[in-house]
Design an enzyme around this catalytic site. Structure first.
Site, PDB file in Angstrom:
ATOM      1  CE1 TYR A   1      -3.215  -2.859   0.278  1.00  0.00           C
ATOM      2  CE2 TYR A   1      -3.409  -2.469   2.635  1.00  0.00           C
ATOM      3  CZ  TYR A   1      -3.765  -3.173   1.510  1.00  0.00           C
ATOM      4  OH  TYR A   1      -4.682  -4.194   1.612  1.00  0.00           O
TER       5      TYR A   1
ATOM      6  CG  LEU B   1     -18.613  -0.198   3.882  1.00  0.00           C
ATOM      7  CD1 LEU B   1     -18.166   1.145   4.428  1.00  0.00           C
ATOM      8  CD2 LEU B   1     -20.052  -0.499   4.327  1.00  0.00           C
TER       9      LEU B   1
ATOM     10  CG  PHE C   1     -11.541   0.200  -5.953  1.00  0.00           C
ATOM     11  CD1 PHE C   1     -10.901   1.334  -5.470  1.00  0.00           C
ATOM     12  CD2 PHE C   1     -10.902  -1.019  -5.846  1.00  0.00           C
ATOM     13  CE1 PHE C   1      -9.639   1.257  -4.908  1.00  0.00           C
ATOM     14  CE2 PHE C   1      -9.637  -1.109  -5.286  1.00  0.00           C
ATOM     15  CZ  PHE C   1      -8.999   0.034  -4.816  1.00  0.00           C
ATOM     16  CB  THR C   2     -17.983  -0.898  -7.608  1.00  0.00           C
ATOM     17  OG1 THR C   2     -17.732  -2.205  -7.056  1.00  0.00           O
ATOM     18  CG2 THR C   2     -17.123  -0.715  -8.841  1.00  0.00           C
ATOM     19  N   PRO C   3     -18.791   1.168  -4.631  1.00  0.00           N
ATOM     20  CG  PRO C   3     -18.467   3.254  -3.669  1.00  0.00           C
ATOM     21  CD  PRO C   3     -18.263   2.497  -4.946  1.00  0.00           C
TER      22      PRO C   3
END
Length: 287
Positions: free
Chosen positions: A64, A214, A217-219
């Site tokens: 990261y 959640l 990257f695609t909520p």
């Protein structure tokens, strides 16, 4: 330090007890999980607030940034609280363009572990997940790379082992080499391909750490989720997290954020109890 542990504690070994509501540090890096954060002071504040609110489980990786997030964790929290458990990952490198490149060669896994030790500022890592594959079939053998981590565990550089982006068969293979304390896979109220693996982990007292709880990257976008949230006076994010906590006794959550306000909203979900009718409605989303 908060008196209560968000979501309750999960004891996976005598020396490995984590808060079920954890914190995923990935989003503290720059855009695309690459480079430094836009606001370093805010990133440090989020980490400190997470610990102050009782979280004892932080998920991270040297890829990261790369390196950025682990250095932020060290800058914010070192020397670490005695009850804090930092779970890191190995198995990938980042290209100069920010690309994610699998790297499971035993020699490089050893190098990755030593880099995590250096950047986190510790002599031994609490737990290391082997990132098996982001797109694999789940049928590839992980004996060689997982065995390499098991050797590092015997050398005293790692306390506990886990696997990430892995299949049921790969868990079985890993367990034959060394004990697995955590499986970290994609799972949320709308993405439930791992239902059987979630149940297996509960039966074997293995933490199932749901990443992208959640949606990542695609909520998550669901009219049902929003309707349930409205009825309970909660946010959709809180309901999605609460559903996960009630899904399994060994479910652990690692939602990420770079905002203190969003962090507090996520942690508050640990106190949200969903009634049976709400759970029944939410269960229809993943079918």
């Amino acid at each position: 330090m908060a008196d209560s542990v968000p979501g309750g504690s999960l004891a996976l070994a005598d020396d490995f007890v984590i808060s079920r509501m954890g914190f995923g540090a990935m989003q503290l890096a720059g855009p695309g999980v690459f480079g430094p954060p836009k606001d370093r002071d805010q990133a440090l504040a989020v980490l400190r607030e997470a610990v102050d609110m009782g979280i004892t489980h932080i998920d991270t990786s040297d890829f990261y940034g790369p390196f950025v997030v682990n250095e932020l964790i060290r800058g914010a929290l070192h020397p670490y609280p005695a009850d804090l458990r930092i779970v890191t990952k190995v198995g990938a490198r980042r290209g100069q363009d920010g690309s994610w490149r699998p790297s499971l060669d035993p020699a490089d896994l050893r190098a990755q572990v030593r880099e995590n030790l250096e950047h986190l500022g510790v002599d031994v890592l609490d737990a290391v997940n082997l990132r098996v594959s982001a797109h694999g079939s789940g049928e590839d053998s992980i004996a060689e790379p997982f065995g390499a981590l098991a050797e590092l565990q015997k050398e005293g550089l790692i306390r506990h082992l886990g696997i990430s982006a892995a299949s049921d068969a790969q868990l079985t293979e890993a367990q034959a080499i060394a004990p697995v304390v955590t499986v970290q896979n994609l799972y949320n109220v709308a993405s439930r391909a791992d239902d059987a693996l979630v149940d297996r982990c509960a039966a074997e007292n293995i933490a199932y750490a749901a990443f992208f709880p959640l949606g990542g990257f695609t909520p998550l976008q669901s009219a049902t989720l929003h309707a349930v949230a409205d009825g309970l006076g909660a946010t959709p994010h809180q309901v999605a997290l609460a559903w996960l906590l009630q899904r399994s006794a060994t479910m652990a959550l690692i939602p990420g954020t770079s905002s203190v306000a969003h962090l507090r909203e996520n942690i508050a979900a640990a106190n949200l109890v969903l009634p049976p009718d709400a759970i029944a409605e939410l269960d229809t989303i993943g079918r």
